[in-house]
Motif scaffolding. Structure first.
Motif, PDB file in Angstrom:
ATOM      1  N   ILE A 141     -34.465  63.215 -46.990  1.00  0.00           N
ATOM      2  CA  ILE A 141     -34.643  63.972 -48.125  1.00  0.00           C
ATOM      3  C   ILE A 141     -33.622  65.166 -47.921  1.00  0.00           C
ATOM      4  O   ILE A 141     -33.706  65.877 -47.319  1.00  0.00           O
ATOM      5  CB  ILE A 141     -36.145  64.598 -48.454  1.00  0.00           C
ATOM      6  CG1 ILE A 141     -36.934  63.450 -48.625  1.00  0.00           C
ATOM      7  CG2 ILE A 141     -36.256  65.361 -49.680  1.00  0.00           C
ATOM      8  CD1 ILE A 141     -38.588  63.561 -48.684  1.00  0.00           C
ATOM      9  N   GLN A 142     -32.789  65.351 -49.073  1.00  0.00           N
ATOM     10  CA  GLN A 142     -32.082  66.431 -49.264  1.00  0.00           C
ATOM     11  C   GLN A 142     -32.488  67.383 -50.367  1.00  0.00           C
ATOM     12  O   GLN A 142     -32.845  67.037 -51.500  1.00  0.00           O
ATOM     13  CB  GLN A 142     -30.679  66.395 -49.287  1.00  0.00           C
ATOM     14  CG  GLN A 142     -29.767  67.539 -49.304  1.00  0.00           C
ATOM     15  CD  GLN A 142     -28.113  67.137 -49.596  1.00  0.00           C
ATOM     16  OE1 GLN A 142     -27.275  67.720 -48.969  1.00  0.00           O
ATOM     17  NE2 GLN A 142     -27.763  65.903 -50.384  1.00  0.00           N
TER      18      GLN A 142
ATOM     19  N   VAL B  19     -42.938  63.035 -40.563  1.00  0.00           N
ATOM     20  CA  VAL B  19     -41.842  63.898 -41.519  1.00  0.00           C
ATOM     21  C   VAL B  19     -41.761  65.097 -40.615  1.00  0.00           C
ATOM     22  O   VAL B  19     -42.440  65.681 -40.210  1.00  0.00           O
ATOM     23  CB  VAL B  19     -42.745  64.171 -42.812  1.00  0.00           C
ATOM     24  CG1 VAL B  19     -41.872  64.879 -43.697  1.00  0.00           C
ATOM     25  CG2 VAL B  19     -43.111  62.741 -43.575  1.00  0.00           C
ATOM     26  N   ARG B  20     -40.325  65.259 -40.505  1.00  0.00           N
ATOM     27  CA  ARG B  20     -40.149  66.506 -39.849  1.00  0.00           C
ATOM     28  C   ARG B  20     -38.987  67.407 -40.828  1.00  0.00           C
ATOM     29  O   ARG B  20     -37.778  66.879 -41.001  1.00  0.00           O
ATOM     30  CB  ARG B  20     -39.151  66.313 -38.707  1.00  0.00           C
ATOM     31  CG  ARG B  20     -38.749  67.544 -37.939  1.00  0.00           C
ATOM     32  CD  ARG B  20     -38.113  66.726 -36.636  1.00  0.00           C
ATOM     33  NE  ARG B  20     -37.952  68.174 -35.676  1.00  0.00           N
ATOM     34  CZ  ARG B  20     -36.626  68.719 -35.699  1.00  0.00           C
ATOM     35  NH1 ARG B  20     -35.540  68.271 -36.529  1.00  0.00           N
ATOM     36  NH2 ARG B  20     -36.245  69.765 -34.952  1.00  0.00           N
ATOM     37  N   PRO B  21     -39.478  68.463 -41.585  1.00  0.00           N
ATOM     38  CA  PRO B  21     -38.403  69.473 -42.143  1.00  0.00           C
ATOM     39  C   PRO B  21     -37.673  70.368 -41.346  1.00  0.00           C
ATOM     40  O   PRO B  21     -37.971  70.508 -40.243  1.00  0.00           O
ATOM     41  CB  PRO B  21     -39.571  70.187 -42.926  1.00  0.00           C
ATOM     42  CG  PRO B  21     -40.557  70.507 -42.281  1.00  0.00           C
ATOM     43  CD  PRO B  21     -40.854  69.057 -41.230  1.00  0.00           C
ATOM     44  N   TYR B  22     -36.296  70.491 -41.487  1.00  0.00           N
ATOM     45  CA  TYR B  22     -35.340  71.179 -40.619  1.00  0.00           C
ATOM     46  C   TYR B  22     -35.480  72.680 -41.147  1.00  0.00           C
ATOM     47  O   TYR B  22     -35.367  72.760 -42.432  1.00  0.00           O
ATOM     48  CB  TYR B  22     -33.957  70.389 -40.685  1.00  0.00           C
ATOM     49  CG  TYR B  22     -33.951  69.477 -39.849  1.00  0.00           C
ATOM     50  CD1 TYR B  22     -34.641  68.387 -39.601  1.00  0.00           C
ATOM     51  CD2 TYR B  22     -32.703  69.371 -39.008  1.00  0.00           C
ATOM     52  CE1 TYR B  22     -34.293  67.430 -38.816  1.00  0.00           C
ATOM     53  CE2 TYR B  22     -32.357  68.358 -38.177  1.00  0.00           C
ATOM     54  CZ  TYR B  22     -33.157  67.367 -38.171  1.00  0.00           C
ATOM     55  OH  TYR B  22     -32.992  66.318 -37.352  1.00  0.00           O
ATOM     56  N   SER B  23     -35.445  73.540 -40.181  1.00  0.00           N
ATOM     57  CA  SER B  23     -35.298  74.783 -40.639  1.00  0.00           C
ATOM     58  C   SER B  23     -34.054  75.251 -41.015  1.00  0.00           C
ATOM     59  O   SER B  23     -33.085  74.514 -40.876  1.00  0.00           O
ATOM     60  CB  SER B  23     -35.817  75.769 -39.653  1.00  0.00           C
ATOM     61  OG  SER B  23     -34.964  75.758 -38.472  1.00  0.00           O
TER      62      SER B  23
ATOM     63  N   PRO C 127     -25.047  78.699 -49.915  1.00  0.00           N
ATOM     64  CA  PRO C 127     -26.413  78.096 -50.305  1.00  0.00           C
ATOM     65  C   PRO C 127     -26.483  76.892 -49.633  1.00  0.00           C
ATOM     66  O   PRO C 127     -25.914  75.696 -49.724  1.00  0.00           O
ATOM     67  CB  PRO C 127     -25.985  77.731 -51.971  1.00  0.00           C
ATOM     68  CG  PRO C 127     -24.689  77.730 -52.036  1.00  0.00           C
ATOM     69  CD  PRO C 127     -24.193  78.755 -50.927  1.00  0.00           C
ATOM     70  N   ILE C 128     -27.021  77.039 -48.329  1.00  0.00           N
ATOM     71  CA  ILE C 128     -27.325  75.651 -47.468  1.00  0.00           C
ATOM     72  C   ILE C 128     -28.493  74.743 -47.686  1.00  0.00           C
ATOM     73  O   ILE C 128     -29.413  75.160 -47.832  1.00  0.00           O
ATOM     74  CB  ILE C 128     -27.511  76.205 -45.816  1.00  0.00           C
ATOM     75  CG1 ILE C 128     -26.351  77.350 -45.476  1.00  0.00           C
ATOM     76  CG2 ILE C 128     -27.410  75.090 -44.996  1.00  0.00           C
ATOM     77  CD1 ILE C 128     -25.181  76.591 -45.662  1.00  0.00           C
ATOM     78  N   PRO C 129     -28.191  73.492 -47.946  1.00  0.00           N
ATOM     79  CA  PRO C 129     -29.181  72.666 -48.236  1.00  0.00           C
ATOM     80  C   PRO C 129     -30.037  72.273 -47.049  1.00  0.00           C
ATOM     81  O   PRO C 129     -29.590  72.486 -45.952  1.00  0.00           O
ATOM     82  CB  PRO C 129     -28.274  71.228 -48.620  1.00  0.00           C
ATOM     83  CG  PRO C 129     -26.920  71.537 -48.825  1.00  0.00           C
ATOM     84  CD  PRO C 129     -26.698  72.825 -48.086  1.00  0.00           C
ATOM     85  N   ARG C 130     -31.231  72.014 -47.437  1.00  0.00           N
ATOM     86  CA  ARG C 130     -32.168  71.504 -46.493  1.00  0.00           C
ATOM     87  C   ARG C 130     -32.455  70.366 -46.194  1.00  0.00           C
ATOM     88  O   ARG C 130     -32.430  69.387 -47.425  1.00  0.00           O
ATOM     89  CB  ARG C 130     -33.688  72.454 -46.735  1.00  0.00           C
ATOM     90  CG  ARG C 130     -33.222  73.932 -46.833  1.00  0.00           C
ATOM     91  CD  ARG C 130     -33.054  74.612 -45.374  1.00  0.00           C
ATOM     92  NE  ARG C 130     -34.322  74.594 -44.585  1.00  0.00           N
ATOM     93  CZ  ARG C 130     -35.171  75.363 -44.839  1.00  0.00           C
ATOM     94  NH1 ARG C 130     -35.237  76.397 -45.624  1.00  0.00           N
ATOM     95  NH2 ARG C 130     -36.460  75.332 -44.016  1.00  0.00           N
ATOM     96  N   LEU C 131     -32.839  69.896 -45.159  1.00  0.00           N
ATOM     97  CA  LEU C 131     -33.038  68.433 -44.916  1.00  0.00           C
ATOM     98  C   LEU C 131     -34.551  68.033 -44.434  1.00  0.00           C
ATOM     99  O   LEU C 131     -35.204  68.838 -43.580  1.00  0.00           O
ATOM    100  CB  LEU C 131     -32.227  67.894 -43.736  1.00  0.00           C
ATOM    101  CG  LEU C 131     -30.661  67.814 -44.122  1.00  0.00           C
ATOM    102  CD1 LEU C 131     -29.980  67.188 -42.818  1.00  0.00           C
ATOM    103  CD2 LEU C 131     -30.387  66.813 -45.290  1.00  0.00           C
ATOM    104  N   VAL C 132     -35.296  67.102 -44.903  1.00  0.00           N
ATOM    105  CA  VAL C 132     -36.342  66.503 -44.229  1.00  0.00           C
ATOM    106  C   VAL C 132     -36.187  65.234 -43.944  1.00  0.00           C
ATOM    107  O   VAL C 132     -35.780  64.104 -44.746  1.00  0.00           O
ATOM    108  CB  VAL C 132     -37.585  66.571 -45.469  1.00  0.00           C
ATOM    109  CG1 VAL C 132     -39.060  66.256 -44.930  1.00  0.00           C
ATOM    110  CG2 VAL C 132     -37.614  68.011 -46.025  1.00  0.00           C
TER     111      VAL C 132
ATOM    112  N   GLY D  62     -34.095  69.940 -57.278  1.00  0.00           N
ATOM    113  CA  GLY D  62     -32.877  69.527 -56.383  1.00  0.00           C
ATOM    114  C   GLY D  62     -32.989  68.735 -55.145  1.00  0.00           C
ATOM    115  O   GLY D  62     -32.177  68.827 -54.300  1.00  0.00           O
ATOM    116  N   ALA D  63     -34.063  67.933 -55.159  1.00  0.00           N
ATOM    117  CA  ALA D  63     -34.384  67.023 -54.297  1.00  0.00           C
ATOM    118  C   ALA D  63     -33.725  65.693 -54.476  1.00  0.00           C
ATOM    119  O   ALA D  63     -33.752  65.068 -55.616  1.00  0.00           O
ATOM    120  CB  ALA D  63     -35.947  67.092 -53.786  1.00  0.00           C
ATOM    121  N   SER D  64     -33.248  65.048 -53.552  1.00  0.00           N
ATOM    122  CA  SER D  64     -32.672  63.838 -53.770  1.00  0.00           C
ATOM    123  C   SER D  64     -32.967  62.799 -52.328  1.00  0.00           C
ATOM    124  O   SER D  64     -32.934  63.548 -51.369  1.00  0.00           O
ATOM    125  CB  SER D  64     -31.116  63.546 -53.725  1.00  0.00           C
ATOM    126  OG  SER D  64     -30.589  64.306 -52.662  1.00  0.00           O
TER     127      SER D  64
END
Length: 326
Positions: A85-86, A115-119, A141-146, A171-173
């Motif tokens: 998930i971005q 499920v692991r979200p990236y900081s 604006p750095i996207p975050r990953l899950v 903003g999630a995809s």
């Protein structure tokens, strides 16, 4: 009087006289059981060495193809078990809140194991190979990953998860890596096809070398075939004697080449598990260099095939030689 003297004394067309003289010679000499074809001839040793070298090359090629195919299967299974998930920054929305919401939605989805979200710091480290280190990226604006790991054997509802993210998280995809997996499958098929093509060429060269080397060794023993034929030995008997001789030579050389290949693969796997100095490219391409049982079975099949080719080639050559004498 020797066999050669008997053949020279009587005309070639008087085969009955040659046979009678040869029988008198055999009765006069003590009966010592010796092989018809010399077992320690120079041509025989050269043939065994050629067979060993070519079998070694064919076995190494076959083992490399099996390793690449096995590693490619592992890559695909690992990538297929992960979806991403971005979450892109959206003006007026707190990205940390959106990441937490995406994480909760993912954990509640069917077929999800972890499920692991990236900081933000982890996301920045992911960009370092592309942008370099030491850059001030705080204002970007750095996207975050899950990262989501799917449960093995479970059927995940990715379409439902994608729709929930679109409705509830700004903003999630969701990326299920289908395009990447398809490209990986295509690359794997090309790599395996190329490996099998190289294997076919090496195996074809091996068989041709065995054929030519066996025929060359048979040519050096043509006089033995002629004498046996003229004294009345049956064609089947002569062909069987030569077939056994070249079967032993082919099996000896093929066993040496195949055995060395097996030892090399076993040694490479042992070293890869005992040291961390394996080149990264080799480890990425071939895994831990552990040859599967079908790889060793294929090498054994190559040994049997090469030995059979040597035996059948010698039999065919003997029959052709005898046909030219009749």
């Amino acid at each position: 009087m020797s066999l050669i003297e008997a053949r020279l004394r009587f005309p070639v067309y008087d085969l009955r006289a040659v046979r009678l003289a040869a029988r008198r010679v055999m009765r006069a000499r003590p009966q010592v059981l010796t092989p018809i074809v010399p077992t320690q001839s120079l041509s025989g040793k050269a043939l065994a060495a050629v067979i060993a070298i070519m079998t070694l090359l064919a076995s190494l090629t076959l083992g490399a193809v099996v390793l690449v195919r096995s590693s490619a299967g592992n890559w695909q299974s690992q990538v297929a078990r992960e979806v991403t998930i971005q979450v892109r920054p959206v003006e007026g929305r707190d990205i940390e809140t959106e990441v937490r919401r995406a994480t909760l939605i993912a954990r509640a989805s069917q077929g999800v194991a972890q499920v692991r979200p990236y900081s933000r710091a982890e996301s920045l480290r992911l960009l370092e190979p592309w942008l370099g280190g030491g850059l001030a990226l705080d204002e970007l604006p750095i996207p975050r990953l899950v990262v989501i790991t799917l449960a093995p054997g479970a059927k995940a509802d990715l379409d439902g998860l994608r729709q929930s993210l679109a409705d509830q998280v700004a903003g999630a995809s969701l990326d299920d890596h289908r395009a990447f997996l398809e490209r990986m499958r295509q690359m794997t098929r090309l790599a395996v096809a190329g490996g099998f093509a190289v294997l076919a060429l090496v195996l074809g060269a091996t068989l041709l070398m065995v054929v030519f080397a066996t025929r060359g060794a048979m040519a050096s023993n043509r006089n033995i075939v002629e004498v046996l034929h003229f004294v009345g030995a049956k064609n089947r008997f002569i062909a069987t004697q030569f077939q056994r001789h070249f079967l032993a030579l082919g099996l000896k050389g093929a066993l040496v080449g195949g055995g060395i290949a097996m030892l090399l693969f076993a040694g490479a796997h042992f070293l890869s598990t005992r040291t961390s100095e394996v080149p990264e490219g080799v480890a990425w391409l071939m895994g831990d260099l552990s040859l599967a049982p079908e790889g060793y079975a294929g090498i054994i099949g190559l040994v049997v095939l090469v030995a059979a080719v040597a035996a059948l080639t010698s039999r065919w050559t003997v029959h052709r030689t005898l046909a030219s004498l009749d």
